[in-house]
Motif scaffolding. Structure first.
Motif, mmCIF file in Angstrom:
data_model
loop_
_atom_site.group_PDB
_atom_site.id
_atom_site.type_symbol
_atom_site.label_atom_id
_atom_site.label_comp_id
_atom_site.label_asym_id
_atom_site.label_seq_id
_atom_site.Cartn_x
_atom_site.Cartn_y
_atom_site.Cartn_z
ATOM 1 N N VAL A 36 0.492 -1.177 -0.299
ATOM 2 C CA VAL A 36 -0.006 -0.303 0.269
ATOM 3 C C VAL A 36 0.803 0.537 -0.005
ATOM 4 O O VAL A 36 2.098 1.571 0.022
ATOM 5 N N VAL A 37 0.171 2.730 -0.576
ATOM 6 C CA VAL A 37 1.033 3.554 -0.867
ATOM 7 C C VAL A 37 0.723 4.216 -0.101
ATOM 8 O O VAL A 37 -0.589 4.837 0.250
ATOM 9 N N VAL A 38 1.542 5.484 0.600
ATOM 10 C CA VAL A 38 0.786 5.938 1.533
ATOM 11 C C VAL A 38 2.186 7.410 1.521
ATOM 12 O O VAL A 38 2.749 7.272 1.420
ATOM 13 N N ASP A 39 1.190 8.351 1.844
ATOM 14 C CA ASP A 39 1.595 9.633 2.199
ATOM 15 C C ASP A 39 0.848 10.057 3.252
ATOM 16 O O ASP A 39 1.738 9.219 4.562
ATOM 17 N N ALA A 40 0.098 10.854 3.515
ATOM 18 C CA ALA A 40 -1.066 11.019 5.610
ATOM 19 C C ALA A 40 -1.394 10.207 5.874
ATOM 20 O O ALA A 40 -1.517 9.957 6.779
ATOM 21 N N GLY A 41 -1.458 9.196 4.562
ATOM 22 C CA GLY A 41 -2.522 8.035 4.343
ATOM 23 C C GLY A 41 -2.458 7.219 3.711
ATOM 24 O O GLY A 41 -2.117 7.244 2.636
ATOM 25 N N PRO A 42 -3.613 6.553 3.481
ATOM 26 C CA PRO A 42 -3.106 5.178 2.457
ATOM 27 C C PRO A 42 -4.008 6.306 0.458
ATOM 28 O O PRO A 42 -4.765 6.880 1.290
ATOM 29 N N VAL A 43 -3.031 6.335 -0.345
ATOM 30 C CA VAL A 43 -3.300 6.896 -1.527
ATOM 31 C C VAL A 43 -3.470 5.608 -2.456
ATOM 32 O O VAL A 43 -3.467 6.687 -3.627
ATOM 33 N N GLY A 44 -2.695 4.582 -2.960
ATOM 34 C CA GLY A 44 -2.546 3.536 -3.587
ATOM 35 C C GLY A 44 -2.292 2.334 -3.241
ATOM 36 O O GLY A 44 -1.578 2.092 -2.041
ATOM 37 N N ILE A 45 -2.161 1.597 -4.086
ATOM 38 C CA ILE A 45 -1.615 0.263 -4.249
ATOM 39 C C ILE A 45 -1.118 -0.684 -5.356
ATOM 40 O O ILE A 45 -1.180 -0.005 -6.415
ATOM 41 N N VAL A 46 0.267 -1.175 -5.288
ATOM 42 C CA VAL A 46 0.840 -2.009 -6.428
ATOM 43 C C VAL A 46 0.695 -3.077 -5.596
ATOM 44 O O VAL A 46 1.239 -3.658 -4.965
ATOM 45 N N THR A 47 0.644 -3.957 -6.565
ATOM 46 C CA THR A 47 0.352 -5.361 -6.957
ATOM 47 C C THR A 47 2.152 -5.910 -7.913
ATOM 48 O O THR A 47 2.254 -4.866 -8.550
ATOM 49 N N ARG A 48 2.096 -7.202 -7.563
ATOM 50 C CA ARG A 48 3.198 -8.254 -8.221
ATOM 51 C C ARG A 48 2.181 -7.809 -10.415
ATOM 52 O O ARG A 48 3.678 -7.487 -11.373
ATOM 53 N N THR A 49 1.590 -7.853 -10.160
ATOM 54 C CA THR A 49 0.269 -7.720 -11.806
ATOM 55 C C THR A 49 0.909 -6.035 -12.288
ATOM 56 O O THR A 49 1.606 -5.405 -13.524
ATOM 57 N N ALA A 51 3.605 -4.378 -10.629
ATOM 58 C CA ALA A 51 4.865 -4.269 -10.982
ATOM 59 C C ALA A 51 5.222 -4.820 -12.588
ATOM 60 O O ALA A 51 6.262 -3.980 -13.220
ATOM 61 N N LEU A 52 4.839 -5.624 -12.834
ATOM 62 C CA LEU A 52 5.398 -7.277 -14.136
ATOM 63 C C LEU A 52 4.960 -5.567 -15.079
ATOM 64 O O LEU A 52 5.202 -5.530 -16.478
ATOM 65 N N ARG A 53 3.914 -5.147 -15.084
ATOM 66 C CA ARG A 53 2.691 -4.462 -16.048
ATOM 67 C C ARG A 53 3.825 -3.044 -16.497
ATOM 68 O O ARG A 53 4.375 -2.782 -17.767
ATOM 69 N N GLU A 54 4.159 -2.624 -15.175
ATOM 70 C CA GLU A 54 5.167 -1.667 -15.844
ATOM 71 C C GLU A 54 6.768 -1.896 -16.308
ATOM 72 O O GLU A 54 7.122 -0.755 -17.113
ATOM 73 N N THR A 55 7.243 -2.878 -15.386
ATOM 74 C CA THR A 55 8.138 -3.131 -16.434
ATOM 75 C C THR A 55 8.600 -3.262 -17.738
ATOM 76 O O THR A 55 9.353 -3.493 -18.245
ATOM 77 N N HIS A 56 7.150 -4.495 -17.934
ATOM 78 C CA HIS A 56 6.969 -4.651 -19.284
ATOM 79 C C HIS A 56 7.233 -3.059 -20.298
ATOM 80 O O HIS A 56 7.665 -3.601 -21.588
ATOM 81 N N ARG A 57 6.150 -2.462 -20.159
ATOM 82 C CA ARG A 57 6.016 -1.187 -19.937
ATOM 83 C C ARG A 57 7.453 -0.225 -20.959
ATOM 84 O O ARG A 57 7.768 -0.160 -21.870
ATOM 85 N N GLY A 58 8.133 -0.402 -20.233
ATOM 86 C CA GLY A 58 9.385 0.776 -19.842
ATOM 87 C C GLY A 58 10.709 -0.089 -19.870
ATOM 88 O O GLY A 58 10.842 -1.498 -20.449
ATOM 89 N N ASP A 59 11.793 -0.056 -20.316
ATOM 90 C CA ASP A 59 13.110 -0.179 -21.269
ATOM 91 C C ASP A 59 13.980 -0.059 -19.789
ATOM 92 O O ASP A 59 14.939 0.051 -19.888
#
Length: 138
Positions: A36-49, A51-59
């Motif tokens: 869970v991504v937090v700032d003052a509270g939870p602002v988002g979530i990153v899952t394995r999927t 991370a894989l999607r973003e890894t695949h997109r970028g070089d």
């Protein structure tokens, strides 16, 4: 049965200023499928999927990718007093497999489809049916 009885706690988190490398490192180190991504509270979530999607997109290096680029900002949460049945309904409605758990503004745990299946075996077939449709996000 209430969510607090089956949730995992504490929640694995990363700061909003973290990189995707930080998030993946936390997942690997802690043996979990999301952070869970937090700032003052939870602002988002990153899952394995995610991370894989973003890894695949970028070089580039994961160290160069801000976690905010990979995270899902449509964070669906539940409360620790909610019933497990209502948490499962939220998961189905929003097509997610994980719900961060709040007590007021505090992040106190996370409940997953696996937690529900483990503690309410009668829900396993329903969960499998929805997971099999391919609609649920990481």
């Amino acid at each position: 049965m209430q969510v607090r009885q089956i949730m995992s706690s504490p929640v694995v988190t990363v700061d909003v200023g973290a990189t995707l490398r930080d998030a993946v490192g936390e997942m690997l180190d802690r043996g979990v499928g999301s952070v869970v991504v937090v700032d003052a509270g939870p602002v988002g979530i990153v899952t394995r999927t995610d991370a894989l999607r973003e890894t695949h997109r970028g070089d580039g290096s994961l160290s160069a990718v801000p976690v905010t680029r990979a995270m899902n900002r449509d964070l669906v949460t539940t409360t620790e007093k909610a019933s497990v049945t209502s948490a499962l309904e939220e998961m189905k409605r929003h097509e997610v497999k994980r719900l961060p758990v709040r007590d007021g503004v505090d992040l106190v745990g996370i409940v997953t489809v696996t937690d529900v299946a483990r503690h309410q075996p009668q829900a396993v077939n329903e969960v499998r049916r929805h997971l099999g449709s391919g609609g649920w996000r990481g």
